[in-house]
Design a protein around this motif. Structure first.
Motif, PDB file in Angstrom:
ATOM      1  N   GLU A  57      36.237  68.815  68.053  1.00  0.00           N
ATOM      2  CA  GLU A  57      36.690  68.261  69.333  1.00  0.00           C
ATOM      3  C   GLU A  57      35.737  67.193  69.873  1.00  0.00           C
ATOM      4  O   GLU A  57      35.207  67.320  70.977  1.00  0.00           O
ATOM      5  N   VAL A  58      35.524  66.155  69.093  1.00  0.00           N
ATOM      6  CA  VAL A  58      34.533  65.140  69.434  1.00  0.00           C
ATOM      7  C   VAL A  58      35.191  63.918  70.067  1.00  0.00           C
ATOM      8  O   VAL A  58      36.018  63.260  69.431  1.00  0.00           O
ATOM      9  N   PRO A  59      34.813  63.579  71.297  1.00  0.00           N
ATOM     10  CA  PRO A  59      35.344  62.345  71.886  1.00  0.00           C
ATOM     11  C   PRO A  59      34.629  61.135  71.287  1.00  0.00           C
ATOM     12  O   PRO A  59      33.406  61.127  71.153  1.00  0.00           O
ATOM     13  N   ASP A  72      41.387  59.175  76.290  1.00  0.00           N
ATOM     14  CA  ASP A  72      40.416  59.999  75.579  1.00  0.00           C
ATOM     15  C   ASP A  72      40.825  60.076  74.113  1.00  0.00           C
ATOM     16  O   ASP A  72      41.899  60.560  73.792  1.00  0.00           O
ATOM     17  N   ARG A  74      39.933  61.936  71.035  1.00  0.00           N
ATOM     18  CA  ARG A  74      39.174  63.128  70.662  1.00  0.00           C
ATOM     19  C   ARG A  74      39.606  63.558  69.266  1.00  0.00           C
ATOM     20  O   ARG A  74      40.766  63.837  69.042  1.00  0.00           O
ATOM     21  N   SER A  75      38.655  63.619  68.361  1.00  0.00           N
ATOM     22  CA  SER A  75      38.944  64.002  66.978  1.00  0.00           C
ATOM     23  C   SER A  75      38.715  65.494  66.779  1.00  0.00           C
ATOM     24  O   SER A  75      37.793  66.068  67.351  1.00  0.00           O
ATOM     25  N   ASP A  76      39.536  66.096  65.929  1.00  0.00           N
ATOM     26  CA  ASP A  76      39.444  67.533  65.685  1.00  0.00           C
ATOM     27  C   ASP A  76      38.148  67.917  64.990  1.00  0.00           C
ATOM     28  O   ASP A  76      37.584  68.972  65.248  1.00  0.00           O
ATOM     29  N   THR A 109      45.344  57.954  66.029  1.00  0.00           N
ATOM     30  CA  THR A 109      44.105  58.487  66.607  1.00  0.00           C
ATOM     31  C   THR A 109      42.947  58.351  65.631  1.00  0.00           C
ATOM     32  O   THR A 109      41.832  57.976  66.026  1.00  0.00           O
ATOM     33  N   ALA A 113      39.740  56.089  66.477  1.00  0.00           N
ATOM     34  CA  ALA A 113      38.414  56.720  66.463  1.00  0.00           C
ATOM     35  C   ALA A 113      37.493  55.972  65.504  1.00  0.00           C
ATOM     36  O   ALA A 113      36.321  55.740  65.817  1.00  0.00           O
TER      37      ALA A 113
END
Length: 192
Positions: A57-59, A72, A74-76, A109, A113
């Motif tokens: 859960e990294v923004p 936002d 946000r990667s898993d 996403t 990212a």
């Protein structure tokens, strides 16, 4: 320096069983985001097992030309190389019930990212889970998002990355006689 190329040998049901026996042996209910949480935890654990600093859960940073594209991002799971301190892998884990529209935003996403982290050489991983085997998504269309880009909310054009390495994995779960879901198989579905 750790290598992302270990994915095929690490993303296995045996590894999932070692880390998360509730997903493979005990069984879990299909409620809320429970399977999603298991998938994110597993991807992060595999990164750590192989020497990365891996985080759930990294923004992505709100810097650079894409700081204001979408709110936002946000990667898993994100894997950082301990030597270079740069992002080596960005992952999304998503439920897939046979509808392409569920996965396309996840590739968007991943690409956004990648731009925000300024890590154009990092690996992008789209892992999707399904109950049983379902019609596969059009991986070619998903690849084209990463390579050609997309139009974000507000009409902002997010350019593609022709060098993007996008890997697909399908996590197949099945409901047992007790009604609980168990991870049955992890299948590599290709790479772009």
């Amino acid at each position: 320096m750790a290598e992302v190329n270990v994915l095929p040998s690490r993303l296995t049901v045996e590894a999932a069983s070692s880390h998360l026996p509730m997903w493979t042996d005990w069984g879990v209910r299909d409620v809320g985001h429970f399977v999603h949480s298991l998938g994110c935890t597993f991807l992060t654990a595999i990164g750590r097992d192989h020497g990365f600093t891996a985080v759930c859960e990294v923004p992505a940073p709100r810097d650079g030309p894409f700081a204001h594209v979408e709110e936002d991002v946000r990667s898993d799971s994100v894997w950082f190389d301990r030597t270079t301190k740069r992002v080596a892998l960005v992952a999304e884990f998503e439920r897939y019930a046979g509808k392409q529209k569920d996965l396309s935003p996840k590739v968007e996403t991943l690409l956004l990212a990648q731009h925000r982290w300024a890590c154009e050489n990092s690996t992008l991983l789209l892992a999707y889970w399904s109950v049983g085997l379902v019609t596969l998504p059009d991986h070619g269309t998903l690849r084209s998002i990463a390579r050609d880009g997309f139009s974000a909310t507000g009409g902002v054009r997010v350019p593609g990355n022709p060098k993007a390495r996008l890997i697909f994995y399908q996590f197949v779960v099945r409901a047992g006689q007790d009604g609980l879901l168990r991870l049955e198989n992890i299948i590599r579905r290709g790479e772009a």
